[in-house]
Design a protein around this motif. Structure first.
Motif, short mmCIF file in Angstrom:
data_model
loop_
_atom_site.label_atom_id
_atom_site.label_comp_id
_atom_site.label_asym_id
_atom_site.label_seq_id
_atom_site.Cartn_x
_atom_site.Cartn_y
_atom_site.Cartn_z
N HIS A 512 -31.80 -4.61 25.90
CA HIS A 512 -31.27 -5.49 26.93
C HIS A 512 -30.84 -6.85 26.37
O HIS A 512 -30.47 -7.74 27.14
CB HIS A 512 -32.30 -5.68 28.04
N ALA A 513 -30.88 -7.00 25.06
CA ALA A 513 -30.43 -8.23 24.42
C ALA A 513 -29.04 -8.02 23.84
O ALA A 513 -28.66 -6.90 23.50
CB ALA A 513 -31.40 -8.63 23.30
N PRO A 514 -28.23 -9.08 23.74
CA PRO A 514 -26.90 -8.93 23.12
C PRO A 514 -27.01 -8.34 21.73
O PRO A 514 -27.95 -8.63 20.98
CB PRO A 514 -26.38 -10.37 23.09
N CYS A 515 -26.08 -7.50 21.37
CA CYS A 515 -26.15 -6.78 20.09
C CYS A 515 -25.43 -7.57 19.00
O CYS A 515 -24.25 -7.91 19.13
CB CYS A 515 -25.51 -5.40 20.25
N ARG A 516 -26.15 -7.84 17.93
CA ARG A 516 -25.58 -8.50 16.76
C ARG A 516 -25.95 -7.72 15.51
O ARG A 516 -27.04 -7.15 15.41
CB ARG A 516 -26.09 -9.94 16.63
N MET A 517 -25.04 -7.71 14.56
CA MET A 517 -25.30 -7.06 13.29
C MET A 517 -26.29 -7.87 12.48
O MET A 517 -26.62 -9.02 12.83
CB MET A 517 -23.99 -6.88 12.51
N ALA A 518 -26.76 -7.32 11.38
CA ALA A 518 -27.75 -8.00 10.55
C ALA A 518 -27.23 -9.33 10.03
O ALA A 518 -28.00 -10.28 9.81
CB ALA A 518 -28.16 -7.10 9.39
N ASP A 519 -25.90 -9.44 9.82
CA ASP A 519 -25.31 -10.68 9.33
C ASP A 519 -24.85 -11.60 10.45
O ASP A 519 -24.16 -12.59 10.20
CB ASP A 519 -24.15 -10.38 8.37
N GLY A 520 -25.23 -11.28 11.70
CA GLY A 520 -24.93 -12.15 12.82
C GLY A 520 -23.66 -11.82 13.58
O GLY A 520 -23.39 -12.42 14.63
N LYS A 521 -22.85 -10.88 13.10
CA LYS A 521 -21.60 -10.53 13.76
C LYS A 521 -21.88 -9.91 15.12
O LYS A 521 -22.68 -8.99 15.24
CB LYS A 521 -20.80 -9.55 12.88
N ARG A 522 -21.20 -10.41 16.15
CA ARG A 522 -21.42 -9.93 17.51
C ARG A 522 -20.62 -8.65 17.76
O ARG A 522 -19.40 -8.60 17.55
CB ARG A 522 -20.96 -11.00 18.50
N ILE A 523 -21.29 -7.59 18.17
CA ILE A 523 -20.66 -6.33 18.58
C ILE A 523 -21.10 -6.04 20.00
O ILE A 523 -22.30 -5.92 20.27
CB ILE A 523 -21.06 -5.17 17.64
N LEU A 789 -26.66 -3.21 10.42
CA LEU A 789 -25.46 -3.15 9.59
C LEU A 789 -25.05 -4.51 9.06
O LEU A 789 -25.29 -5.54 9.68
CB LEU A 789 -24.31 -2.55 10.41
N ASP A 790 -24.36 -4.46 7.92
CA ASP A 790 -23.78 -5.64 7.30
C ASP A 790 -22.26 -5.44 7.25
O ASP A 790 -21.78 -4.37 6.87
CB ASP A 790 -24.35 -5.82 5.88
N MET A 791 -21.51 -6.47 7.63
CA MET A 791 -20.07 -6.31 7.75
C MET A 791 -19.41 -5.94 6.43
O MET A 791 -18.53 -5.07 6.39
CB MET A 791 -19.45 -7.59 8.32
N ASN A 792 -19.79 -6.58 5.33
CA ASN A 792 -19.16 -6.26 4.04
C ASN A 792 -19.38 -4.79 3.68
O ASN A 792 -18.45 -4.11 3.20
CB ASN A 792 -19.72 -7.17 2.94
N ALA A 793 -20.59 -4.29 3.92
CA ALA A 793 -20.87 -2.88 3.62
C ALA A 793 -20.07 -1.97 4.55
O ALA A 793 -19.59 -0.91 4.13
CB ALA A 793 -22.37 -2.61 3.77
#
Length: 819
Positions: A512-523, A789-793
């Protein structure tokens, strides 16, 4: 005597939907036949009409019936449930058995199957020719047993297809499909034979089936590794047989087709009745029968006493809630059973007491059930025993045998456990249950599963010798009970328990929390919806909005189009259910592939490429204007986003933009409303940058985009196995959309089936997708994957995926990355 018309009743309670809404082309495109679907809210499939059971696969996920008018009906619980291998399913009938409307066919674990399957929605398909199905109004909740459709004989055709017999040919092949010939492969075989006139049969051992009949093929019970003979007779017999042989050898379009494996060895032992894992200490439950006097007072007084006791217990059961409510209804039916009452009254007439008479009647009924030898029926003996004890306690004015106090982490052991005993347990301290007898579909098993208590049944008399306080490990998933486990086993199990608890707690909290990737990117993780009920489920699952509201559910299966107020009211209810979460409403997507009687259109040879989606809306601007008015009146402007289906270029977009601005002005809405485009055509994908400079957002519909890109009709069973959204060609188009949206400063999402697949998430994100709209059930797991997830990967993985040679190679890359 065979009648011409048969009424079908709902096989279980749930949401009645048209077959088109099933997210599987084999069913939705009616390759197996016409029908309807129900999204169930209970775990018992019942017969929709009287008839004979034709077949039940070993996996017990489906059943075929021949109704009294000769029509054959397939009921398929959920989608892709054959892959569960029977886990969570329990057949209550077998081939050749006669059933009446409402009789139990298959019991299944609603929660476990929902979690493991693609979807719970259950198609009910008329699988034989010469009949027509007339469906009642859909898009509503129905109770089990409610009338939903009728099946009648069709008018005789003027001429039947005649097959010549001037050529005979046969070939023997091994079935490599992982799950053998179940519903989808059977439909593909039948579809592959459409271009041929030859009569073709599949022969397995001494059984033979018409290869054009999906019901007949299901009745063969062909499993992976089986040898089948394909026999053809007719002018093109060789070509027809070869076509079927090639389809079977290619794996029947089922992912994971492999070389035949050796059959598993089945051994007797404990059976899982409720999944889970527990560590605890044993506590034996010993429940003794209360003594009753053999002889009573006068017969009238004893009958009155029995009637009073039965009425009191029935009234108490009427207050049951939750999972206990259905069981209570079954018990109330037993209390009213005329045979039981007649047997008890006969004993009372001979001078016996009410208690003695009731016990004699239940013992006699239990003996009759045991004499059938049917394991499933014998599970009902526990219900009779339960009611025997409850009624006798009421007659004697005493309490039933008391349930001992439970210490923390108790694993309860008993000969069998009765529903009333379970309901009296302190489930806070109850870690698990193991019974010497009982069955996995007993009522107490249902209660245990509902409460999340791991339970093993049929563990054997040996468990009754386990001393109180003995340390135990109960692994219901593995169907094992370890007595006095060593330190290493306890440590390993404790770690597993901790990991499961932590994962569930974490996913429940984070869903129920906003979803962010491990590097902080909002999805953003949104949900695909098709009703108000779907909206409530999405919110409960943690959806951050609706990425696709399919408005077709309002327009299909009715004689006239919904008016503006009806549409507005529905959109308003969905918006209110979502709260302030964004709501993306897709405008009407009907046409040649989804005809409606109030929009007569000429027949189209290829409706998938015809007048559908935004093309139809532009051809009927009156309908488009009315729908836009309903959307803007029903959904607050700040929450509302509108999306156009089947756009090819800006020529499809601009006229709607103009119309939307006109409607906003009419309604006095000053706040802008976002208008986006659904990318479903290769043309739109290649022009994504150009389109994004004017459209407010882009959202990819992978189902149509894939079939158009790969030139394979997802509704054609002969080629539908080629329709794979993980194909590198499709991913390259997704990359174009991501690049085009980013260049124009817009966001790109995905609302097609691929968005629900956690395996695809890192690739899609790496291709520039920042919003995934998935099925509500997949949202917690999807969020959990994205957060790691990490965006670069992801970008590096996406580039490798686009350069891969096949969908299988893409999946291998994704699995390696996620591992």
């Amino acid at each position: 005597m065979i009648g011409d018309s048969v009424t079908l009743v709902a096989p279980f309670a749930g949401w009645l939907a048209p077959l088109d809404s099933v997210p599987d082309a084999v069913f939705a495109e009616r390759m197996m036949g016409d029908g309807f679907a129900i999204d169930p809210v209970e775990g018992l499939l019942r017969a929709p009409a009287a008839g004979e059971v034709l077949s039940v696969p070993a996996t017990a996920h489906a059943v075929t019936l021949r109704l009294d008018n000769g029509a054959e009906l397939l009921l398929h619980i959920g989608l892709e449930t054959v892959a569960l291998g029977g886990k969570g399913f329990d057949a209550r009938v077998e081939a050749g058995q006669r059933v009446a409307a409402g009789d139990p066919l298959i019991a299944f674990d609603l929660d476990a199957v929902a979690e493991a399957a693609k979807a719970l929605i259950t198609p009910v398909v008329l699988a034989s020719e010469g009949y027509v199905l007339t469906l009642d109004a859909t898009g509503r909740l129905v109770e089990a047993g409610a009338s939903v459709a009728r099946i009648a004989r069709a008018e005789p055709r003027e001429a039947a297809r005649a097959a010549s017999v001037d050529e005979r040919f046969e070939r023997e092949v091994i079935v490599a499909a992982t799950h053998g010939i179940h519903a989808r492969p059977a439909a593909r075989i039948a579809a592959a034979l459409r271009p041929f006139v030859a009569e073709v049969a599949l022969v397995a051992g001494d059984r033979r089936a018409n290869a054009r009949s999906t019901v007949a093929l299901l009745g063969l019970g062909v499993t992976s590794g089986s040898c089948v003979r394909i026999v053809g007779a007719g002018a093109d017999a060789r070509a027809a047989v070869e076509a079927v042989a090639e389809l079977i050898l290619s794996g029947l379009g089922e992912e994971g087709a492999a070389a035949p494996a050796a059959p598993a060895i089945v051994t007797q032992g404990p059976v899982c009745a409720s999944p889970g894992l527990a560590i605890g200490q044993a506590l034996q439950l010993h429940a003794a029968d209360q003594a009753v006097p053999e002889f009573g007072k006068d017969a009238a007084a004893e009958r009155a006493a029995l009637d009073t006791a039965l009425a009191g217990i029935s009234a108490r059961l009427a207050g049951a809630r939750g999972a206990a409510a259905e069981i209570a209804e079954a018990h109330r039916a037993l209390l009213d059973d005329p045979e039981l009452l007649a047997a008890a009254n006969a004993q009372i007439a001979t001078g016996r007491s009410a208690g003695f008479a009731w016990r004699a009647a239940t013992v006699e009924a239990s003996a009759a059930i045991r004499a059938t030898g049917d394991a499933l029926l014998m599970e009902r003996v526990a219900d009779l025993k339960d009611l025997e004890r409850q009624v006798i306690a009421a007659l004697l004015g005493t309490a039933e045998a008391s349930i001992p106090a439970l210490r923390p982490h108790t694993i309860l052991i008993a000969e069998d456990l009765l529903p009333s005993q379970f309901l009296a347990l302190d489930t806070v301290n109850l870690a698990g249950i193991a019974t010497a007898a009982g069955g996995p579909t007993s009522h107490v098993a249902i209660l245990a599963a509902s409460a999340g208590i791991p339970m093993l049944v049929a563990a054997g008399e040996g468990v009754l010798a386990v001393a109180d306080g003995t340390p135990l490990i109960l692994d219901a998933d593995a169907a094992t009970l370890t007595i006095e486990p060593g330190p290493e086993a306890l440590a390993e199990t404790s770690e597993r328990l901790s990991a499961v608890r932590e994962r569930r707690a974490r996913e429940a909290a984070e869903a129920h929390a906003p979803c962010r990737m491990a590097d902080g990117k909002r999805i953003e993780i949104f949900a695909n919806l098709g009703s108000v009920t779907d909206a409530a489920a999405a919110v409960a699952a943690g959806a951050e909005g609706c990425g696709l509201l399919r408005t077709e559910f309002l327009f299909l299966d009715r004689a006239t189009a919904p008016d503006e107020d009806e549409q507005r009211e529905t959109y308003s209810r969905i918006a209110a259910t979502l709260g302030e979460r964004p709501l993306i409403v897709r405008t009407l997507d009907i046409g040649g592939d989804k005809p409606v009687p109030y929009l007569p259109m000429a027949g189209e040879e290829n409706p998938a490429l015809g007048l559908r989606g935004v093309r139809l809306s532009l051809a009927r601007p009156d309908l488009m204007r009315l729908q836009l008015r309903a959307i803007l009146r029903g959904v607050p402007a700040g929450q509302c986003r509108i999306m156009l289906p089947m756009v090819a270029d800006l020529g499809d977009y601009r006229p709607v933009r103009t119309l939307l601005d006109e409607v906003r002005a009419e309604l006095g809405i000053a706040e802008p409303v976002q208008l986006g485009v659904m990318i479903e055509t290769p043309a739109a994908a290649m022009l994504a940058g150009q389109i994004a400079r004017e459209a407010d957002f882009l959202s990819i519909g992978t189902n149509d985009l894939t079939q158009y890109t790969l030139a394979a009709d997802r509704g054609n069973a002969a080629v539908s196995q080629r329709v794979d959204a993980m194909h590198p060609a499709v991913l390259r188009l997704v990359r174009e959309v991501g690049k085009g949206a980013a260049a124009a400063g817009r966001w790109a999402g995905m609302c097609g089936g691929l968005a629900s697949d956690p395996l695809a998430a890192p690739i899609l994100i790496g291709l520039g997708i920042t919003e995934l709209s998935a099925t509500p059930a997949s949202i917690p797991g999807l969020k959990a994957v994205v957060r790691k997830l990490d965006m670069n990967a992801c970008v590096a993985l996406a580039e490798k995926a686009c350069d891969a040679a096949s969908p299988a190679e893409v999946r291998a890359l994704a699995r390696e990355a996620l591992a």
